[in-house]
Design an enzyme around this catalytic site. Structure first.
Site, PDB file in Angstrom:
ATOM      1  N   LYS A 107     -41.588  63.852  23.650  1.00 55.64           N
ATOM      2  CA  LYS A 107     -40.280  63.626  23.024  1.00 55.64           C
ATOM      3  C   LYS A 107     -39.223  63.725  24.106  1.00 55.64           C
ATOM      4  O   LYS A 107     -38.969  64.805  24.635  1.00 55.64           O
ATOM      5  CB  LYS A 107     -40.047  64.660  21.919  1.00 55.64           C
ATOM      6  CG  LYS A 107     -38.739  64.500  21.173  1.00 55.64           C
ATOM      7  CD  LYS A 107     -38.645  65.542  20.058  1.00 55.64           C
ATOM      8  CE  LYS A 107     -37.351  65.420  19.269  1.00 55.64           C
ATOM      9  NZ  LYS A 107     -37.289  66.414  18.163  1.00 55.64           N
ATOM     10  N   ASP A 166     -36.094  71.354   6.738  1.00 58.46           N
ATOM     11  CA  ASP A 166     -36.142  69.886   6.835  1.00 58.46           C
ATOM     12  C   ASP A 166     -37.480  69.351   6.347  1.00 58.46           C
ATOM     13  O   ASP A 166     -38.021  68.400   6.903  1.00 58.46           O
ATOM     14  CB  ASP A 166     -35.878  69.440   8.275  1.00 58.46           C
ATOM     15  CG  ASP A 166     -35.349  68.006   8.344  1.00 58.46           C
ATOM     16  OD1 ASP A 166     -34.924  67.476   7.297  1.00 58.46           O
ATOM     17  OD2 ASP A 166     -35.365  67.425   9.442  1.00 58.46           O
ATOM     18  N   GLY A 191     -32.905  60.166  17.192  1.00 57.64           N
ATOM     19  CA  GLY A 191     -31.470  60.222  17.420  1.00 57.64           C
ATOM     20  C   GLY A 191     -31.077  60.520  18.852  1.00 57.64           C
ATOM     21  O   GLY A 191     -29.976  60.186  19.287  1.00 57.64           O
ATOM     22  N   PHE A 192     -31.978  61.161  19.619  1.00 59.52           N
ATOM     23  CA  PHE A 192     -31.631  61.568  20.990  1.00 59.52           C
ATOM     24  C   PHE A 192     -32.450  60.854  22.055  1.00 59.52           C
ATOM     25  O   PHE A 192     -32.224  61.057  23.245  1.00 59.52           O
ATOM     26  CB  PHE A 192     -31.821  63.077  21.157  1.00 59.52           C
ATOM     27  CG  PHE A 192     -30.986  63.887  20.209  1.00 59.52           C
ATOM     28  CD1 PHE A 192     -29.608  63.874  20.293  1.00 59.52           C
ATOM     29  CD2 PHE A 192     -31.580  64.645  19.222  1.00 59.52           C
ATOM     30  CE1 PHE A 192     -28.827  64.611  19.419  1.00 59.52           C
ATOM     31  CE2 PHE A 192     -30.814  65.386  18.339  1.00 59.52           C
ATOM     32  CZ  PHE A 192     -29.433  65.366  18.433  1.00 59.52           C
TER      33      PHE A 192
END
Length: 429
Positions: free
Chosen positions: A88, A186, A69-70
């Site tokens: 990342k 999560d 997402g980023f």
């Protein structure tokens, strides 16, 4: 009884006095000599090297591994040791657009606290002009979701042997996180990745939170289909939400489908309302035959009432580890990495869909970065994570090389790979 209390108090005072005297002597005499020793100079030199700022010049970027997402995830090689990592890359403007600064900082803080072979390890954190970068363990075996659904589409799921080992390793990951007061929130197959030896590692800790002793939290977090009833009902919760999600994951491994997920008529999207209702009200159903111990474990983990759930809201995984399903597991050997996984990823296979086909949305146009943002980026950029980096240097056998090259004069700030050298080390500029 009174005499015993007096005696115990005298012993305690004597021990406190002795401890105080020893500390005083160590501080005044022993440490003074230590500061004058070669060992102390070596220690300071090492800490100087360790604190040297990491940046893009420390790494070589290789292929794209995935997109989130980023930003994107790339394979990186560190010049000092030749070790391969996953980087990342978090786009600063996209992060600000989504108000995700707090989430990213929490993920980094959590990663710095954990030290388990079943949780991804953070080695470096630094910023470049456009991105924040987290350098972590390279996990080349693909995520559990891929192994469940893509490896054999006609027979989804994993073998019973793999299911048991993966379930045990995930349990150990949760045990470690909870022992550090970290609530994961999560847990799902997509966030469990296999390393090159076939062992599970939990990743993507952006939704984690840190609890105080006996504290509970509230608010929905995670993925629908893995959220427990107490979260869906907006009640307070603690570690039991992770155990519920572990139960969903074990079910998914053995059945090849989620226990509560309901899709719409197109079969492409999850029907949120029906999935939530099924999670809160329906018992799980099975299409395959399974051993009684496995069925009991899943049922105990998926109990609707957290007080009836196996391990309840406790931070300890002991009730789960003691379950008959895991009777054959030697937990000490598992934690030490001495149990061979039943599946080892092949070096010739790519256990992922083609990441280049996944396009990032260009929704960060017009976002301006401020001085306040710059302060946050500085807080993020702590460089090397000391304990994992020390382990890396020792395991790669380059400690003596580093200390020798840094022996004379000030420590240089930049290194580049020596293309003409066979060594995994580097040339000092």
């Amino acid at each position: 009884m009174q005499n015993e209390k007096v005696f115990n108090e005298c012993i305690r005072q004597a021990l406190d006095l002795g401890k105080s005297e020893v500390i005083s002597y160590m501080a005044k005499e022993v440490f003074k000599k230590y500061k004058e020793s070669e060992e102390f100079r070596t220690y300071l030199k090492w800490k100087y090297i360790e604190g040297d700022q990491a940046n893009e010049s420390c790494f070589t970027q290789f292929r794209l591994l995935g997109r989130g997402g980023f930003g994107e995830v790339y394979a990186y090689q560190e010049h000092l040791t030749g070790t391969l990592y996953a980087c990342k890359k978090i786009d600063k403007k996209r992060m600000k657009k989504k108000n995700a600064e707090h989430t990213i900082l929490i993920e980094k803080e959590v990663l710095e606290r954990v030290n388990s072979r079943f949780v991804v390890t953070l080695y470096y954190a630094y910023q470049s002009k456009k991105e924040l970068n987290l350098i972590m363990t390279l996990l080349s075996g693909g995520d559990l979701k891929f192994h469940i659904y893509e490896v054999d589409r006609k027979n989804k799921g994993v073998s019973p042997e793999r299911c048991k080992i993966y379930s045990a390793q995930i349990t150990m990951a949760m045990e470690h996180l909870h022992s550090e007061n970290i609530l994961y929130r999560d847990m799902k197959p997509e966030n469990v990745l296999l390393d090159s030896r076939g062992n599970c590692r939990v990743a993507d800790l952006g939704l984690a939170c840190i609890l105080q002793e006996n504290e509970k939290t509230s608010g929905k977090a995670g993925t629908l289909g893995y959220m427990p009833p107490e979260m869906l009902n907006n009640s307070e919760y603690a570690y039991g939400v992770d155990w519920f999600a572990v139960g969903c994951t074990i079910y998914e491994m053995c059945e090849g489908r989620g226990p509560f997920i309901v899709r719409d008529k197109s079969k492409r999207k999850i029907d949120k309302d029906l999935t939530a209702e099924k999670t809160k009200n329906d018992d799980v159903a099975y299409k395959r035959e399974h051993k009684a111990e496995l069925l009991h474990l899943i049922g105990a983990l998926l109990a609707k009432d957290v007080n009836e759930r196996l391990a309840e809201d406790l931070p300890s995984a002991r009730p789960i580890m003691d379950h008959p399903y895991f009777e054959e597991i030697n937990w000490e050997r598992l934690e030490a990495g001495l149990i061979e996984p039943p599946f080892i990823p092949s070096d010739d296979e790519v256990y992922a869909k083609n990441a280049s086909n996944i396009k990032l949305p260009s929704d960060a146009e017009g976002i301006k970065l401020t001085d306040e943002d710059a302060k946050l980026y500085e807080e993020f950029s702590t460089g090397r994570n000391p304990a994992p980096w020390q382990e890396e240097i020792i395991s790669c056998g380059v400690y003596d090389e580093i200390m020798e090259l840094y022996k004379s004069g000030a420590c240089p700030k930049f290194v580049v790979k020596d293309e003409g050298s066979k060594s995994k080390f580097c040339t000092i500029l």
